[in-house]
Motif scaffolding. Structure first.
Motif, PDB file in Angstrom:
ATOM      1  N   UNK A  92      -6.928  -8.124 -11.711  1.00  0.00           N
ATOM      2  CA  UNK A  92      -7.620  -7.085 -12.471  1.00  0.00           C
ATOM      3  C   UNK A  92      -6.855  -5.766 -12.325  1.00  0.00           C
ATOM      4  N   UNK A  93      -7.149  -4.828 -13.199  1.00  0.00           N
ATOM      5  CA  UNK A  93      -6.507  -3.516 -13.122  1.00  0.00           C
ATOM      6  C   UNK A  93      -6.758  -2.885 -11.759  1.00  0.00           C
ATOM      7  N   UNK A  94      -7.980  -3.033 -11.282  1.00  0.00           N
ATOM      8  CA  UNK A  94      -8.344  -2.459  -9.982  1.00  0.00           C
ATOM      9  C   UNK A  94      -7.498  -3.067  -8.861  1.00  0.00           C
ATOM     10  N   UNK A  99      -2.941  -2.623  -5.015  1.00  0.00           N
ATOM     11  CA  UNK A  99      -1.631  -3.124  -4.591  1.00  0.00           C
ATOM     12  C   UNK A  99      -0.614  -1.985  -4.565  1.00  0.00           C
ATOM     13  N   UNK A 100      -0.621  -1.153  -5.603  1.00  0.00           N
ATOM     14  CA  UNK A 100       0.308  -0.019  -5.643  1.00  0.00           C
ATOM     15  C   UNK A 100       0.059   0.931  -4.481  1.00  0.00           C
ATOM     16  N   UNK A 104       2.735   1.843  -1.486  1.00  0.00           N
ATOM     17  CA  UNK A 104       3.091   3.219  -1.138  1.00  0.00           C
ATOM     18  C   UNK A 104       2.861   3.466   0.358  1.00  0.00           C
ATOM     19  N   UNK A 105       1.739   2.961   0.856  1.00  0.00           N
ATOM     20  CA  UNK A 105       1.441   3.109   2.280  1.00  0.00           C
ATOM     21  C   UNK A 105       2.505   2.406   3.133  1.00  0.00           C
ATOM     22  N   UNK A 106       2.870   1.191   2.756  1.00  0.00           N
ATOM     23  CA  UNK A 106       3.878   0.439   3.515  1.00  0.00           C
ATOM     24  C   UNK A 106       5.220   1.172   3.526  1.00  0.00           C
ATOM     25  N   UNK A 107       5.605   1.733   2.404  1.00  0.00           N
ATOM     26  CA  UNK A 107       6.849   2.503   2.335  1.00  0.00           C
ATOM     27  C   UNK A 107       6.763   3.710   3.264  1.00  0.00           C
ATOM     28  N   UNK A 108       5.639   4.430   3.198  1.00  0.00           N
ATOM     29  CA  UNK A 108       5.433   5.597   4.064  1.00  0.00           C
ATOM     30  C   UNK A 108       5.481   5.188   5.539  1.00  0.00           C
ATOM     31  N   UNK A 109       4.800   4.080   5.871  1.00  0.00           N
ATOM     32  CA  UNK A 109       4.732   3.616   7.259  1.00  0.00           C
ATOM     33  C   UNK A 109       6.120   3.258   7.781  1.00  0.00           C
ATOM     34  N   UNK A 110       6.904   2.559   6.980  1.00  0.00           N
ATOM     35  CA  UNK A 110       8.254   2.182   7.395  1.00  0.00           C
ATOM     36  C   UNK A 110       9.142   3.407   7.593  1.00  0.00           C
ATOM     37  N   UNK A 111       9.023   4.381   6.701  1.00  0.00           N
ATOM     38  CA  UNK A 111       9.814   5.601   6.834  1.00  0.00           C
ATOM     39  C   UNK A 111       9.443   6.344   8.120  1.00  0.00           C
TER      40      UNK A 111
END
Length: 121
Positions: A92-94, A99-100, A104-111
């Protein structure tokens, strides 16, 4: 350009230019000129025949030309196929929005993990 849209749909359907010309009952050379942008203003009759053969309308052939801005991304067939499959499987769109956010959180966490590890050295 309408020629680009015709070629895109023709390739998606798996037609050669000869096959599309035969099925739509239009000249192969004329169709080739449209696709290559040499004939930029084909008749409504030709667009109607080609559109019907490709499973779309005249508006469908012209839509991409008028709706896609310079900054707008046009999805290739692989992206469309993945999205259609995901939707058929219940995405679903939700779910996609969540997921997006997660990505974004995973990218932030890794950085931040990398920065933290560098500071500890």
């Amino acid at each position: 350009m309408v020629g680009t849209r015709i070629k895109e749909l023709r390739v998606q359907k798996g037609y050669s230019i000869c096959e599309l010309a035969r099925l739509a009952n239009v000249s192969k050379s004329y169709l080739s000129q449209i696709e290559r942008g040499l004939h930029k203003n084909p008749s409504i009759q030709v667009l109607s025949k080609v559109g019907k053969t490709l499973g779309t309308s005249v508006e469908g052939l012209l839509k991409e030309e008028h709706s896609a801005g310079k900054d707008e991304i046009v999805l290739d067939s692989e992206w469309r196929e993945m999205l259609v499959t995901a939707i058929k499987e219940g995405l679903r769109k939700e779910d996609f929005v969540e997921y997006r956010k997660f990505m974004k959180y995973e990218t932030w966490r890794k950085e931040h993990k990398s920065i933290h590890e560098d500071l500890q050295k």
